[in-house]
Scaffold this active site. Structure first.
Site, PDB file in Angstrom:
ATOM      1  CG  HIS A 353       2.080  10.395   4.574  1.00  0.00           C
ATOM      2  ND1 HIS A 353       3.187  10.387   3.761  1.00  0.00           N
ATOM      3  CD2 HIS A 353       2.537  10.523   5.831  1.00  0.00           C
ATOM      4  CE1 HIS A 353       4.262  10.489   4.501  1.00  0.00           C
ATOM      5  NE2 HIS A 353       3.903  10.574   5.768  1.00  0.00           N
ATOM      6  CE  LYS A 542       4.134   5.750 -10.119  1.00  0.00           C
ATOM      7  NZ  LYS A 542       4.340   7.060  -9.538  1.00  0.00           N
ATOM      8  NE  ARG A 543       1.372  -1.793  -2.878  1.00  0.00           N
ATOM      9  CZ  ARG A 543       1.206  -2.271  -1.653  1.00  0.00           C
ATOM     10  NH1 ARG A 543       2.186  -2.231  -0.785  1.00  0.00           N
ATOM     11  NH2 ARG A 543       0.064  -2.818  -1.293  1.00  0.00           N
ATOM     12  CE  LYS A 548       0.771   4.785  -5.734  1.00  0.00           C
ATOM     13  NZ  LYS A 548       1.773   5.855  -5.665  1.00  0.00           N
ATOM     14  CB  THR A 650       9.228   9.953  -3.156  1.00  0.00           C
ATOM     15  OG1 THR A 650       8.732   8.637  -2.944  1.00  0.00           O
ATOM     16  CG2 THR A 650       8.828  10.861  -2.010  1.00  0.00           C
ATOM     17  CE  LYS A 654      12.303   6.892  -4.622  1.00  0.00           C
ATOM     18  NZ  LYS A 654      11.471   5.691  -4.387  1.00  0.00           N
TER      19      LYS A 654
HETATM   20  C1  PLP Z   1      10.219   5.504  -4.092  1.00  0.00           C
HETATM   21  C2  PLP Z   1       9.566   4.217  -3.901  1.00  0.00           C
HETATM   22  C3  PLP Z   1       8.175   4.142  -3.823  1.00  0.00           C
HETATM   23  C4  PLP Z   1       7.268   5.344  -3.985  1.00  0.00           C
HETATM   24  O1  PLP Z   1       6.911   5.463  -5.335  1.00  0.00           O
HETATM   25  P1  PLP Z   1       5.755   6.457  -5.825  1.00  0.00           P
HETATM   26  O2  PLP Z   1       5.841   6.373  -7.305  1.00  0.00           O
HETATM   27  O3  PLP Z   1       6.124   7.816  -5.320  1.00  0.00           O
HETATM   28  O4  PLP Z   1       4.492   5.940  -5.283  1.00  0.00           O
HETATM   29  C5  PLP Z   1       7.590   2.897  -3.654  1.00  0.00           C
HETATM   30  N1  PLP Z   1       8.346   1.774  -3.559  1.00  0.00           N
HETATM   31  C6  PLP Z   1       9.680   1.812  -3.632  1.00  0.00           C
HETATM   32  C7  PLP Z   1      10.447   0.548  -3.544  1.00  0.00           C
HETATM   33  C8  PLP Z   1      10.340   3.027  -3.805  1.00  0.00           C
HETATM   34  O5  PLP Z   1      11.682   3.047  -3.867  1.00  0.00           O
END
Ligand code: PLP
Length: 809
Positions: A353, A542-543, A548, A650, A654
């Site tokens: 990953h 995101k985190r 990031k 991911t 979305k």
């Molecule tokens: C999709 C998702 C992530 C992943 O987000 P990235 O921007 O790809 O790091 C993290 N937390 C939640 C709650 C998500 O739905």
């Protein structure tokens, strides 16, 4: 499935059973439990039938091992997947109750950190929805991840007591408990001419299975997510108890239970903690024992186990599944090493990953050997045999390569090496990521096992992120192209026929607007901040992590704010920058970034002189529910990681599905998104992977030079220190230092100009609202390929050798 009248009657009975109350008397939580209970009675029958069918069939089953499953809530999903949503909504409406209030009464399980855990949940959803036998193994963390609060702008971590009341979706199966053994010693016993191993003086932990049904989408299929809870076989220490030492009497129980208490709150980071090692072995040992027990019960000959069973290892966290399967096959079922090894490698597959060095799992040999003496022996033997084989192999291997290939070196166990040696497949999670694994990071392994390496780009559940989270858009799509895309999301491509249809484009715009109003209301209710739904919603959720680059985003906001202050009539469209995300509690700089965002928000949002052209919002406690509210409301999707650092991402998928325009570096799956929509429908900026790698190779990146020579950058960065942000204590000194003193590891300054230009382009593009909606529609149209259904079909065919059902159009 059921009629309105029957549903009403059954619900009444369920409420009696759950609460001993009638409708009027019961509170919202009881109403929620009663509905959950009723849903379970519908899905339970399907579950039973699925299990019977699967046990009787010789079809291969997949077991997905993961330390995290970020499932989101269950009630809404289960109603939708059973086709009962409308019926339930109508029923509660007729009683004057909003179904949404029941959804709000559900606790969201915090069993994942971020993308990795969400991917595991998506895969279970797709396996079930495609009608394939595929089950999850994880840990039932009683406290989950922490809940995030914000106090004076700082992150606060609050324990997430999600199980204090009850979890209506799970079934505790105490009678199926298994023993997991820690510590002790290994005795050798000579039986005939063969040594066998006997584990002695170990500590036992009970692994108790808790099963949650995973429903397929309107297909009667129900798979299982089995989460293990740790319990002590000892009730309490009677000796201590009778001595009157009541606390001491519970020590051992508490120690055991701690194994399934909390999820380590690290994302893309690794700490060599003993409790984490215990957790990983606990999951793996219980899971492997369970898989083998089931196989034996179903009459499978363990020597051909790989024909019936595939075990998937989600990142290295469950990589001990490899030596554990060896142990069970040899020590408990009497197989010889060679046979056990062949079966193990054929059965196990592994997903990598990350490329981040700080996320690579390594265990100290002494800690490992003491806690898992038998597994240690097996790992050592795997390594010896592997090294012997490559030393004696046809390909010449250099000594430096041997050191890199060795599972054990410098008194450390390298889990990624173990995972590769013990699996028949290793995949990365996006094209760029898989290429970098082959060509760079794991090139030494690629040269030995080229056939093991492959790519499987991540995916998302389109049923959740489109059908459920954006009902308005889903309805419009049904009107335009019918319902085929629900099962076959690639059909979203048909939307391309409508990119010149101004009526359709107006609808796309108004749906987005409604979603923005919904989010604006949430922002006002939770933060008291009024945001303008006509402003551009620019979302970065995101985190929180340096790679990031929320820092880059907020620095640019500071720059924009300053421009506006100097020129209130500046020709820019109103913009709302929205952030969300948790920081690991021990990650100091990430927490500083949260503080910085909140400070900037305070200043910007309260400055009347800039005439509401800029707003900054940090939403607390990012999770699946919050993401489901935010993502459909986004105009701009911030995917601005330092190139080569985000394996896939991911959330980028979305947003694209929900018609946001991606503002991105060419990193992870952003590249594949660009390939789908074309350069006109995405905004790309920043260093590419060659440039980043050249900087690493030549060590000639010079942030100080950029800072001194670029006035705009210097002016912006200096605001971290010079009181502009209203602080007296040099509060943001560490952030400043990360750029100027510590080499700006993530190229924030190197990408700043390029980012500012890209943001300007967003502003220009948004002015042409018809064209923006057209871009939006092109993005939705191209997003179907990122459905996790297709990802799973590729895993099934190319890794697991599972027959995916033929697609019918
Ligand atoms: C999709 C998702 C992530 C992943 O987000 P990235 O921007 O790809 O790091 C993290 N937390 C939640 C709650 C998500 O739905």
């Amino acid at each position: 499935m059921t009629t309105k009248e029957a549903f009403a009657q059954e619900y009444e009975k369920s409420l009696y059973a759950i609460a001993g109350k009638g409708f009027e008397e019961s509170d919202i939580k009881e109403k929620y439990y009663a509905l959950g209970n009723l849903i379970k009675s519908y899905s339970g029958e399907l579950w039973h039938k699925t299990r019977k069918k699967q046990n009787a069939s010789s079809e291969k089953s997949v077991y997905y091992f993961s330390m995290e499953f970020l499932t989101g809530k269950f009630m809404k999903k289960n109603l939708e997947y059973l086709g009962l949503f409308d019926l339930a909504e109508e029923f509660f409406e007729s009683k004057g109750v909003c179904l949404g209030d029941l959804f709000d009464a559900e606790e969201e399980p915090g069993l994942g950190n971020g993308g990795l855990g969400r991917l595991a949940a998506a895969f279970l959803d797709s396996l079930s929805s495609l009608g394939m036998p595929g089950h999850g193994y994880g840990i039932r963390y009683e406290k989950g991840l922490f809940r995030q609060g914000i106090k004076n702008g700082y992150q606060e971590e609050i324990p997430d007591n999600w199980l204090v009341d009850r979890n209506i979706w799970e079934h505790k199966r105490y009678s199926e408990k298994l023993e997991v053994r820690f510590g002790g010693r290994i005795d050798y016993i000579l039986k005939g001419d063969k040594y066998t191993f006997k584990h002695a003086d170990y500590n036992v932990v009970y692994a108790i299975p808790y099963d949650t049904p995973v429903l397929g989408y309107k297909n009667q299929n129900v798979n299982n997510l089995r989460l293990w809870g740790a319990e002590s076989p000892e009730d309490l220490d009677l000796k201590e108890f009778s001595k009157g030492n009541l606390c001491g009497a519970f020590n051992k129980i508490d120690e055991t239970k701690s194994i399934s208490q909390v999820l380590y709150p690290d994302d893309s980071y690794y700490e060599g903690k003993k409790l984490r090692l215990k957790q990983e072995y606990f999951l793996v040992s219980a899971g492997i024992q369970d898989v083998v027990r089931n196989a034996v019960k179903n009459g499978i000959d363990l020597k051909s186990m790989d024909e019936y069973i595939a075990i998937h290892i989600n990142d290295t966290h469950p990589a001990m599944a490899i030596p554990e399967l060896m142990r069970v096959l040899m020590d408990e079922h009497g197989l010889e090493w060679e046979d056990a090894w062949e079966i193990t490698v054929k059965t196990c597959a592994f997903t990598n990953h990350t490329l981040l060095q700080e996320a690579m799992e390594k265990w100290d040999v002494n800690l490992f050997r003491e806690l898992l003496p038998r597994v240690w022996q097996i790992v050592e033997e795997i390594n010896n045999r592997f090294l012997n084989k490559i030393r004696n192999g046809e390909k010449a291997v250099s000594l430096t390569d041997i050191e890199k290939l060795s599972i054990i070196s410098h008194n450390t166990i390298h889990m990624v090496n173990l995972a590769i040696v013990g699996s028949h497949s290793i995949n990365g999670v996006a094209k760029l990521h898989s290429d970098l694994l082959k060509d760079r990071e794991l090139n030494h392994f690629y040269r030995i096992f080229p056939e093991k390496f492959n790519n499987k780009t991540n995916g998302i559940i389109h049923r959740h992120w489109l059908l459920s989270a954006n009902k308005g858009l889903a309805d419009l799509i049904r009107d335009l192209i019918g319902t085929g895309f629900e099962r076959n999301p690639i059909e979203l491509k048909k939307l391309l026929e409508f990119t010149e249809d101004s009526q359709v484009l107006n609808k796309v715009e108004s749906i987005k607007h409604n979603n923005k109003i919904r989010l604006a209301k949430y922002i006002f209710d939770t933060k008291g901040i009024k945001v303008n739904p006509y402003s551009i919603f620019d979302i970065h959720a995101k985190r929180i992590h340096e790679y990031k680059r929320q820092f880059l985003n907020i620095l640019h906001v500071i720059y924009l704010y300053d421009l506006l202050k100097n020129n209130p009539n500046l020709d820019i469209l109103p913009r709302t920058f929205i952030f969300a995300g948790k920081a690991a509690p021990g990650y100091y700089l990430a927490k500083e970034i949260i503080k910085l965002i909140n400070r900037v928000a305070d200043i910007v949002n309260n400055d009347l002189t800039i005439k509401d052209k800029l707003k900054v919002v940090f939403l607390e406690n990012y999770n699946v529910s919050l993401a489901s509210l935010m993502i459909p409301a986004a105009n701009v999707s911030e995917q601005i990681s330092t190139t080569t650092k985000e394996a896939s991402g991911t959330s980028n998928m979305k947003y694209m599905m929900n018609g946001a325009i991606t503002l991105a570096t060419l990193d992870g799956a952003n590249i594949e998104i660009r390939d789908e929509v074309g350069d006109d429908n995405i905004v790309i900026f920043g260093l590419n992977d060659y440039e980043v790698n050249a900087y690493y190779r030549d060590r000639n990146y010079d942030p100080v030079k950029i800072y001194t020579e670029n006035k705009r950058i210097k002016n912006t960065v200096d605001k971290l220190l010079n009181g502009y942000l209203g602080d007296a204590f040099g509060e943001f000194q560490p952030l400043y230092d990360s750029l100027i003193k510590h080499g700006d590891q993530f190229f924030v300054l190197g990408d700043f100009d390029s980012y500012a230009t890209a943001q300007k382009r967003i502003n220009t593009l948004y002015k042409d609202s018809q064209n923006w909606s057209k871009m939006s529609l092109v993005n939705t149209a191209g997003s179907g390929v990122f459905s996790s259904d297709y990802t799973i079909e590729r895993y099934a065919k190319e890794i697991w050798g599972v027959g995916a059902p033929e697609r019918k159009d």
